[in-house]
Enzyme design. Structure first.
Site, PDB file in Angstrom:
ATOM      1  N   ASP A   3      -0.285  48.815 -12.091  1.00 18.19           N
ATOM      2  CA  ASP A   3       1.079  49.185 -12.470  1.00 18.19           C
ATOM      3  C   ASP A   3       1.438  48.518 -13.798  1.00 18.19           C
ATOM      4  OD1 ASP A   3       3.663  50.050 -12.516  1.00 18.19           O
ATOM      5  OD2 ASP A   3       4.182  49.317 -10.518  1.00 18.19           O
ATOM      6  N   ASP A   4       1.585  49.328 -14.843  1.00 19.70           N
ATOM      7  CA  ASP A   4       1.959  48.827 -16.179  1.00 19.70           C
ATOM      8  C   ASP A   4       0.859  48.032 -16.872  1.00 19.70           C
ATOM      9  OD1 ASP A   4       4.413  49.957 -15.597  1.00 19.70           O
ATOM     10  OD2 ASP A   4       5.539  48.080 -15.625  1.00 19.70           O
ATOM     11  N   CYS A  55       6.381  55.445 -14.381  1.00 15.58           N
ATOM     12  CA  CYS A  55       5.775  55.367 -13.054  1.00 15.58           C
ATOM     13  C   CYS A  55       5.862  56.614 -12.175  1.00 15.58           C
ATOM     14  CB  CYS A  55       6.428  54.189 -12.347  1.00 15.58           C
ATOM     15  SG  CYS A  55       5.874  54.014 -10.684  1.00 15.58           S
ATOM     16  N   ARG A  99       2.631  58.952 -11.061  1.00 18.58           N
ATOM     17  CA  ARG A  99       2.068  58.943  -9.704  1.00 18.58           C
ATOM     18  C   ARG A  99       2.128  60.316  -9.054  1.00 18.58           C
ATOM     19  NH1 ARG A  99       2.048  53.136  -8.140  1.00 18.58           N
ATOM     20  NH2 ARG A  99       2.199  52.241 -10.221  1.00 18.58           N
ATOM     21  N   LYS A 103       2.377  50.491  -3.939  1.00 17.94           N
ATOM     22  CA  LYS A 103       3.624  51.072  -4.416  1.00 17.94           C
ATOM     23  C   LYS A 103       3.580  52.597  -4.346  1.00 17.94           C
ATOM     24  CE  LYS A 103       5.950  51.554  -8.915  1.00 17.94           C
ATOM     25  NZ  LYS A 103       6.086  50.934 -10.235  1.00 17.94           N
ATOM     26  N   HIS A 125       6.651  55.049  -4.644  1.00 19.75           N
ATOM     27  CA  HIS A 125       7.542  55.502  -5.721  1.00 19.75           C
ATOM     28  C   HIS A 125       7.607  57.015  -5.885  1.00 19.75           C
ATOM     29  CE1 HIS A 125       9.674  53.634  -9.419  1.00 19.75           C
ATOM     30  NE2 HIS A 125      10.482  54.271  -8.583  1.00 19.75           N
ATOM     31  N   SER A 161       9.175  50.270  -7.140  1.00 14.48           N
ATOM     32  CA  SER A 161       8.804  49.108  -7.939  1.00 14.48           C
ATOM     33  C   SER A 161       9.359  47.831  -7.313  1.00 14.48           C
ATOM     34  CB  SER A 161       9.350  49.249  -9.362  1.00 14.48           C
ATOM     35  OG  SER A 161       8.855  50.425  -9.956  1.00 14.48           O
ATOM     36  N   HIS A 217       3.289  44.932 -12.881  1.00 16.37           N
ATOM     37  CA  HIS A 217       4.709  45.243 -13.106  1.00 16.37           C
ATOM     38  C   HIS A 217       5.514  43.952 -12.924  1.00 16.37           C
ATOM     39  CE1 HIS A 217       8.631  47.128 -12.493  1.00 16.37           C
ATOM     40  NE2 HIS A 217       8.124  48.321 -12.780  1.00 16.37           N
ATOM     41  N   ASP A 267      -0.981  53.319 -14.214  1.00  8.99           N
ATOM     42  CA  ASP A 267      -0.022  54.440 -14.195  1.00  8.99           C
ATOM     43  C   ASP A 267       0.572  54.747 -15.564  1.00  8.99           C
ATOM     44  OD1 ASP A 267       1.486  52.095 -14.282  1.00  8.99           O
ATOM     45  OD2 ASP A 267       3.053  52.859 -12.963  1.00  8.99           O
ATOM     46  N   ASN A 268       0.681  53.713 -16.405  1.00  6.72           N
ATOM     47  CA  ASN A 268       1.218  53.908 -17.761  1.00  6.72           C
ATOM     48  C   ASN A 268       0.955  52.635 -18.552  1.00  6.72           C
ATOM     49  OD1 ASN A 268       4.097  53.783 -15.842  1.00  6.72           O
ATOM     50  ND2 ASN A 268       3.604  52.068 -17.182  1.00  6.72           N
ATOM     51  N   LYS A 272       4.581  51.380 -22.489  1.00  7.47           N
ATOM     52  CA  LYS A 272       5.261  52.101 -21.410  1.00  7.47           C
ATOM     53  C   LYS A 272       6.546  52.772 -21.891  1.00  7.47           C
ATOM     54  CE  LYS A 272       7.614  51.024 -17.006  1.00  7.47           C
ATOM     55  NZ  LYS A 272       7.683  50.067 -15.883  1.00  7.47           N
TER      56      LYS A 272
END
Lengths: 476, 476
Positions: B38-39, B78, B82, B135, B137, B163, B237, B289-290, B310
């Protein structure tokens, strides 16, 4: 000091070392090869994360050896960096730095002073055959013969006196788009073998191959004696050239082609060592003289996540790709995260070969060999970032403090920082978040380090200041 | 379409495939594990060049498998990313993107529509056991139960609805410096097992370990049947947390600690597969994810040499670290430089498992398996960079064209470019040199690609727009 006297002094020190118990270690004389790229950026190799430049040979060298994350060149541009590499001293000590000229120009009369002791000289005194190919840039011998590499410890030389863009005949302004073109006559670079001009303008598309062939021949010819070889690539300094075999092979364009040919060349050297059964008796060290020349746009390299490039004391200007390789001695696949520098190569290589280091002058590096070979911890110590003769910044442990910052090119005057800027370059390698107010004791300690260092620096005349008014001697 | 009907349709397609000669290939049902960070930024792993984050397990995974230089997430933030991963479709098609809200908030009533077919659903229809940790989301189930992962093809779930910074009880403003602190109650993140709240606030320092243990148990429990496991890490994240074993271990600070624990977790998964003798029958794919959340300063990651992070459609926002691993099938130590994307994972994994892909809707990816397994060349094709529901940029081959650019955060309105900006992201991955005037036919071609793509996009209601006014149902 003239040359014979210097060699006599060095020999005496070696004799003393042999007398007082250094014998068994001194008896080992592994070969040494230093490969230096020109203007290669921190982010320009595959093993440093570049997405479109493929460097399988350097990646393999790193996988078989030790890759450094925090290795620094000793200066932000070419001439002072190369002087530091060969002397183990900040260029401000040898007069090889200058604030306005920055590097030796094609009519500069100055050169590496004969009073400086080079790595080639101490290895020669230790019985090594010494050779060099590539870019010298420590004296323009067609202006002043004292600049010849053979006056500074090298038995043989094949290469250029300076950068490949320093047209010595002044053919006038280059056509637009010249950086992307491979026209030798615009650049008129002179190729020398020892003191003889071989070709001018040299066909620069052939340079990497010519250097590589010379290196392979040198290794073969000296396979039965200890040797030191200094391979100072002309590229990826602009103007960029690559041979037909590499032109158009990289997704990165001509810059990538040139780096990939350099990578091929490194592979050739290591392969030659393997074929000659010398791999386990040869230390090879690869690095670059300074960061990427960003103002060359698409023809300039990348510092990856680091800030700025060549010419600046931001990390991008001086932190370099670096790989050490010595099969059987340096364990494979190591990543060395210690702050180490080009200044350390002289004492380290001297230590590994049993050569002497000069005792009568300030030497700025330390012997890294216990760290390389046995992972011995290194002392906490400062590294000073000079721009010309001005001290701009200092790093110690994770802390980098800037007194001045200035872009490598295009910013006429520096920004002075009072209080100094402080970055934690472990947490923030991109130097984005100034944390000086949170760490006043760190700032105070680093200011003391600078003060202590300054007391050791004796002003010397700059070698870069004097320019010949007559036409260069070597005009064809 | 309700759930039983969908599964019936998918089963029918599988039956058809089996009837018409897909049998031998379809008979293979390798396990599939998708690990999503994540991130995490493009520059944040050792094998992508980060100097102070050490990721030996991901580096080893890359050395044993295939590392991608040009792999893209399907969105800049995010939720849409996803949604795209699990559906194989741009989020604009499923209503999982929004220009203002950007992601699902803790009171959003929307969720991944039941009409969307997920990768978990097609693999379940193919006889796979399906599980997930981490996660989600894609629906806040304590607001709207249709959001539960088990309504979208997963047999089991352990993790967070969203998140880790989306405090659902609104405890008020966080203390200064909160990003650096590990105080669970400020964040109040709720950990669920299936539909049951397990702990709130969950101790986030334990999350990576809890997820990893669950994953290991899942692999062991399902070792005798084909399985699909989706491991969606909560970190790096912000707010960043690491367990005691990892806190303070990275030179990069807390961000590095979290990434290094994630790296440990990946190593645990691969080691479990080896121990269970499943390695050669399991495809593992790792990505993020990004891009890195740069406004988090020292707590945000690094995009390396790429621009921005991001939230933006610059390369740093959407180009990701990515590694594919399948011992014996994917050859070791490959670097894949093709432009490929998260949208391709659905058709690729469906192809490798014999699962069906929906035929009644636009699918945006292609089957990469011939490229991964046999180095088959990929077709030239466009990839579209969305920010929310707006198409900002397109890439095809080496060319990336921007209609709009906007920083990920902190730039209220986009800059519109007419004519569009064009970058050669092979030569210039940092997107510094706009070359549109030199390549008018490329610009024209890319404009046509956008036009053709737009005719395929049917407007749908956004799932991110509606926010519950009542207090969330799951308040403890």
């Amino acid at each position: 000091m003239n040359v014979p006297l210097r060699i006599f002094r060095i020999l005496s020190l070696t004799t003393l070392l042999l007398m007082f118990g250094g014998e068994s270690e001194a008896a080992q004389r592994p070969n040494v090869i230093v490969i230096l790229a020109d203007d290669l950026g921190y982010g320009d190799l595959s093993c440093y994360g570049h997405p479109t430049i493929r460097t399988p040979n350097l990646d393999r060298m790193a996988a078989e050896g030790m890759r450094f994350t925090d290795f620094y060149s000793a200066a932000e541009v070419c001439t002072p960096s190369r002087a530091s590499l060969l002397t183990g001293r900040y260029a401000v000590r040898s007069g090889m730095a200058h604030n306005q000229f920055r590097v030796l120009r094609n009519r500069s009369t100055g050169h590496l002073p004969e009073s400086e002791v080079t790595l080639a000289e101490v290895l020669k005194a230790r019985g090594y055959a010494t050779g060099m190919v590539g870019k010298w840039h420590l004296g323009v011998w067609y202006v002043e013969p004292a600049g010849y590499p053979r006056r500074h410890g090298f038995d043989s030389f094949l290469g250029l006196p300076h950068s490949n863009d320093m047209d010595p005949t002044g053919l006038g302004p280059k056509p637009a788009g010249h950086l992307a073109e491979q026209q030798a006559e615009w650049w008129n670079a002179p190729l020398y073998r020892n003191e003889q001009l071989v070709e001018q303008p040299v066909d620069q598309t052939k340079l990497t191959r010519i250097y590589t062939e010379e290196a392979r021949r040198f290794i073969h010819d000296h396979r039965k004696e200890p040797f030191f070889f200094y391979f100072a690539h002309t590229f990826p300094h602009t103007p960029l050239f690559a041979s037909g075999a590499f032109r158009g092979t990289s997704r990165r364009g001509l810059y990538g082609d040139a780096v990939q040919e350099l990578d091929w060349s490194v592979g050739q050297i290591l392969e030659t060592l393997r074929r000659e059964k010398l791999a386990e008796n040869t230390i090879v060290f690869f690095t670059s003289d300074n960061g990427p020349w960003l103002i060359m746009n698409q023809q300039g390299g990348s510092a990856g996540l680091l800030r700025d490039g060549k010419g600046s004391t931001w990390e991008g200007g001086m932190r370099e790709p670096a790989i050490a390789w010595w099969p059987g001695k340096i364990k494979p696949a190591q990543v060395n995260t210690n702050m180490t520098t080009m200044l350390d190569l002289f004492p380290t290589l001297a230590s590994l070969t049993g050569a002497d280091i000069p005792k009568d002058r300030a030497m700025d590096g330390i012997d890294l060999s216990p760290n390389w070979l046995k992972a011995a911890p290194l002392p906490s110590r400062p590294f000073f970032y000079y721009r010309g003769t001005n001290l701009y910044a200092v790093r110690k442990d994770q802390w980098k403090m800037h007194l001045f910052t200035q872009k490598g090119y295009g910013q006429p005057k520096p920004d002075a920082h009072e209080p100094p800027w402080l970055f934690n370059v472990n947490i923030d390698p991109g130097e984005t978040f100034n944390v000086s107010t949170n760490h006043p004791t760190v700032v105070a300690d680093l200011l003391k380090e600078i003060e202590a260092h300054r007391t050791t620096v004796v002003p010397v005349p700059s070698q870069l200041e004097t320019v010949a008014t007559n036409t260069p001697a070597a005009k064809p």
